[in-house]
Design an enzyme around this catalytic site. Sequence first.
Site, PDB file in Angstrom:
ATOM      1  CB  CYS A 291     115.923  50.796  -9.273  1.00 37.72           C
ATOM      2  SG  CYS A 291     116.429  49.328 -10.184  1.00 37.72           S
TER       3      CYS A 291
ATOM      4  CB  CYS B  33     117.995  48.271  -7.809  1.00 37.93           C
ATOM      5  SG  CYS B  33     118.617  48.951  -9.350  1.00 37.93           S
TER       6      CYS B  33
END
Length: 105
Positions: free
Chosen positions: A32, A29
């Site tokens: 993230c 991600c």
Amino acid sequence: MAKQITDQNFEAVIGEGLPVVIDFSAAWCGPCQKIAPIIDELAEAYAGRVNVCKCDVDENAELTGRFGVRNIPCVVFVKGGEEAGSRMVGASPKSAYAERIEQLL
């Protein structure tokens, strides 16, 4: 550095009695990874007052499901074992996370 929180150690981390911040994320991600250094900085800044943790959603389905995480990054604030206030979904600036942490204290 943020602690790793897992399906196996969640109760132990909560049992320490400190407020807990959980960054639900995954290695694949992009957003993230963008907030990962911020989470680590917050862990250092609030050491001893708040447990700032990271949870890999791919490896901890039970904990991810327990908090109903559907989108990542998702930062959940926990006090007394229960979610406290609103969670933050998506990447945000460090100041926004710090403000929510201050509300936990």
